[in-house]
Design a protein around this motif. Structure first.
Motif, PDB file in Angstrom:
ATOM      1  N   TYR A 100      14.307   1.017 -13.066  1.00 32.52           N
ATOM      2  CA  TYR A 100      13.993   0.657 -11.683  1.00 32.52           C
ATOM      3  C   TYR A 100      12.484   0.653 -11.465  1.00 32.52           C
ATOM      4  N   VAL A 101      12.057  -0.137 -10.510  1.00 27.35           N
ATOM      5  CA  VAL A 101      10.680  -0.145 -10.038  1.00 27.35           C
ATOM      6  C   VAL A 101      10.717  -0.344  -8.532  1.00 27.35           C
ATOM      7  N   ASN A 102       9.929   0.450  -7.803  1.00 25.73           N
ATOM      8  CA  ASN A 102       9.857   0.248  -6.361  1.00 25.73           C
ATOM      9  C   ASN A 102       8.404   0.318  -5.894  1.00 25.73           C
ATOM     10  N   ALA A 103       8.146  -0.287  -4.750  1.00 29.54           N
ATOM     11  CA  ALA A 103       6.802  -0.317  -4.180  1.00 29.54           C
ATOM     12  C   ALA A 103       6.914  -0.436  -2.673  1.00 29.54           C
ATOM     13  N   GLY A 104       5.938   0.160  -1.977  1.00 28.67           N
ATOM     14  CA  GLY A 104       5.956   0.096  -0.521  1.00 28.67           C
ATOM     15  C   GLY A 104       4.794   0.856   0.080  1.00 28.67           C
ATOM     16  N   LEU A 105       4.955   1.239   1.324  1.00 32.07           N
ATOM     17  CA  LEU A 105       3.915   1.930   2.077  1.00 32.07           C
ATOM     18  C   LEU A 105       4.434   3.254   2.616  1.00 32.07           C
ATOM     19  N   PHE A 106       3.507   4.182   2.875  1.00 34.24           N
ATOM     20  CA  PHE A 106       3.855   5.429   3.554  1.00 34.24           C
ATOM     21  C   PHE A 106       2.817   5.715   4.635  1.00 34.24           C
ATOM     22  N   VAL A 107       3.243   6.457   5.644  1.00 35.44           N
ATOM     23  CA  VAL A 107       2.365   6.958   6.694  1.00 35.44           C
ATOM     24  C   VAL A 107       2.529   8.466   6.718  1.00 35.44           C
ATOM     25  N   GLU A 108       1.421   9.220   6.831  1.00 34.48           N
ATOM     26  CA  GLU A 108       1.495  10.673   6.814  1.00 34.48           C
ATOM     27  C   GLU A 108       0.611  11.279   7.890  1.00 34.48           C
ATOM     28  N   ARG A 109       0.930  12.543   8.242  1.00 33.24           N
ATOM     29  CA  ARG A 109       0.142  13.278   9.227  1.00 33.24           C
ATOM     30  C   ARG A 109       0.239  14.766   8.920  1.00 33.24           C
ATOM     31  N   ALA A 110      -0.879  15.451   9.001  1.00 32.98           N
ATOM     32  CA  ALA A 110      -0.896  16.890   8.755  1.00 32.98           C
ATOM     33  C   ALA A 110      -0.277  17.632   9.932  1.00 32.98           C
ATOM     34  N   THR A 111       0.355  18.794   9.652  1.00 28.21           N
ATOM     35  CA  THR A 111       0.903  19.599  10.744  1.00 28.21           C
ATOM     36  C   THR A 111      -0.216  20.186  11.598  1.00 28.21           C
ATOM     37  N   ASN A 112      -1.378  20.450  10.983  1.00 30.42           N
ATOM     38  CA  ASN A 112      -2.581  20.847  11.718  1.00 30.42           C
ATOM     39  C   ASN A 112      -3.680  19.890  11.290  1.00 30.42           C
ATOM     40  N   THR A 113      -4.097  18.990  12.167  1.00 34.81           N
ATOM     41  CA  THR A 113      -4.990  17.904  11.780  1.00 34.81           C
ATOM     42  C   THR A 113      -6.463  18.308  11.736  1.00 34.81           C
ATOM     43  N   ILE A 135      -2.445   6.496   5.530  1.00 30.13           N
ATOM     44  CA  ILE A 135      -1.553   5.382   5.235  1.00 30.13           C
ATOM     45  C   ILE A 135      -1.942   4.786   3.889  1.00 30.13           C
ATOM     46  N   GLY A 136      -0.953   4.324   3.136  1.00 31.26           N
ATOM     47  CA  GLY A 136      -1.292   3.737   1.852  1.00 31.26           C
ATOM     48  C   GLY A 136      -0.089   3.246   1.076  1.00 31.26           C
ATOM     49  N   PRO A 137      -0.347   2.562  -0.046  1.00 32.23           N
ATOM     50  CA  PRO A 137       0.718   2.037  -0.897  1.00 32.23           C
ATOM     51  C   PRO A 137       1.128   3.036  -1.967  1.00 32.23           C
ATOM     52  N   LEU A 188      20.967  10.299 -12.021  1.00 29.64           N
ATOM     53  CA  LEU A 188      19.759  11.121 -12.054  1.00 29.64           C
ATOM     54  C   LEU A 188      18.584  10.180 -12.233  1.00 29.64           C
ATOM     55  N   ARG A 189      17.567  10.305 -11.363  1.00 32.43           N
ATOM     56  CA  ARG A 189      16.405   9.419 -11.395  1.00 32.43           C
ATOM     57  C   ARG A 189      15.170  10.196 -11.857  1.00 32.43           C
ATOM     58  N   ILE A 190      14.456   9.661 -12.843  1.00 31.92           N
ATOM     59  CA  ILE A 190      13.217  10.260 -13.332  1.00 31.92           C
ATOM     60  C   ILE A 190      12.174   9.155 -13.422  1.00 31.92           C
ATOM     61  N   GLY A 191      10.985   9.384 -12.841  1.00 33.99           N
ATOM     62  CA  GLY A 191       9.984   8.332 -12.846  1.00 33.99           C
ATOM     63  C   GLY A 191       8.568   8.847 -12.710  1.00 33.99           C
ATOM     64  N   MET A 192       7.629   7.909 -12.731  1.00 31.25           N
ATOM     65  CA  MET A 192       6.212   8.176 -12.494  1.00 31.25           C
ATOM     66  C   MET A 192       5.769   7.328 -11.311  1.00 31.25           C
ATOM     67  N   GLN A 193       5.023   7.959 -10.404  1.00 37.36           N
ATOM     68  CA  GLN A 193       4.598   7.269  -9.188  1.00 37.36           C
ATOM     69  C   GLN A 193       3.083   7.379  -9.027  1.00 37.36           C
ATOM     70  N   SER A 194       2.473   6.304  -8.547  1.00 37.68           N
ATOM     71  CA  SER A 194       1.047   6.299  -8.208  1.00 37.68           C
ATOM     72  C   SER A 194       0.899   6.043  -6.713  1.00 37.68           C
ATOM     73  N   GLN A 195      -0.053   6.746  -6.096  1.00 36.13           N
ATOM     74  CA  GLN A 195      -0.296   6.604  -4.659  1.00 36.13           C
ATOM     75  C   GLN A 195      -1.779   6.415  -4.397  1.00 36.13           C
ATOM     76  N   LEU A 196      -2.083   5.609  -3.388  1.00 34.76           N
ATOM     77  CA  LEU A 196      -3.438   5.445  -2.883  1.00 34.76           C
ATOM     78  C   LEU A 196      -3.359   5.602  -1.373  1.00 34.76           C
ATOM     79  N   CYS A 197      -4.150   6.516  -0.817  1.00 35.05           N
ATOM     80  CA  CYS A 197      -4.039   6.816   0.619  1.00 35.05           C
ATOM     81  C   CYS A 197      -5.399   6.685   1.292  1.00 35.05           C
ATOM     82  N   ALA A 198      -5.426   6.077   2.469  1.00 37.34           N
ATOM     83  CA  ALA A 198      -6.609   6.028   3.314  1.00 37.34           C
ATOM     84  C   ALA A 198      -6.364   6.926   4.518  1.00 37.34           C
TER      85      ALA A 198
END
Length: 200
Positions: free
Chosen positions: A119-132, A144-146, A162-172
């Motif tokens: 499998y291969v997947n790609a997309g975006l995420f949005v994140e926020r700290a509990t204390n900013t 936010i980033g891919p 059972l899923r096992i993989g490697m993921q790369s993230q870039l966040c701004a």
């Protein structure tokens, strides 16, 4: 005349019911739902607030997956992210702010291609700290980033993998400085992922 109208209404009602049944059956044939709880751990180069630092991330989350056909699906979920290992030369901030910036909530959405065990997947995420708050003058508003993941699925049963993989993230990260204009920092990281996929 009334008999003909009544007969026509019955025919239309029967056709509508048959159409809905066929549509529902087709939808059930072409869509499958799964749930995927997962964990991942990774190494990150973090430059969120103008300082480059080496940080470790540990994540736990759950995805809902809808499969449109044999190969293509969409994943969306929620994820908790914990960060540690800030070096002495990196986040030089009071302990209370540093502790607050260790906890993040993230919402990822990804498209996935599957072929047999791969499998291969790609997309975006949005994140926020509990204390900013970063310090008295800076606030990390959101990130936010891919992300891209490559991996394999090991068959455990008819409906379980059972899923096992490697993921790369870039966040701004969008950062606001007191009395100054905002700017973007960010991080780049690589993660080892492990999940359990159950199909309903």
């Amino acid at each position: 005349m009334k008999t003909i109208k009544s007969f026509n209404k019955r025919i239309l009602a029967t056709m509508a019911i048959a159409f809905l049944c066929c549509f529902t059956a087709k939808a059930q044939d072409t869509k499958e739902w799964s749930i995927i709880p997962y964990t991942k751990i990774g190494y990150v180069l973090d430059g969120s607030v103008r300082l480059l630092d080496e940080v470790y991330h540990a994540n736990a989350g759950v995805d809902a997956k809808v499969s449109f056909n044999e190969h293509w699906s969409l994943l969306a979920g929620v994820e908790y992210n914990y960060r540690w290992g800030f070096s002495e030369g990196g986040y030089i901030i009071p302990d209370d702010h540093r502790e607050g910036l260790r906890h993040f909530i993230r919402v990822p959405v990804r498209a996935e291609f599957t072929h047999k065990w791969f499998y291969v997947n790609a997309g975006l995420f949005v994140e926020r700290a509990t204390n900013t708050r970063y310090d008295a003058n800076e606030t990390i508003n959101f990130g936010i980033g891919p992300e891209v993941e490559l991996g394999g699925r090991i068959r455990l049963s008819e409906n379980d993998r059972l899923r096992i993989g490697m993921q790369s993230q870039l966040c701004a990260n969008h950062v606001t400085e007191k009395g100054q204009s905002s700017f973007y920092g960010g991080f780049f990281g690589t993660f080892l992922t492990m999940g359990y996929e159950h199909r309903f």
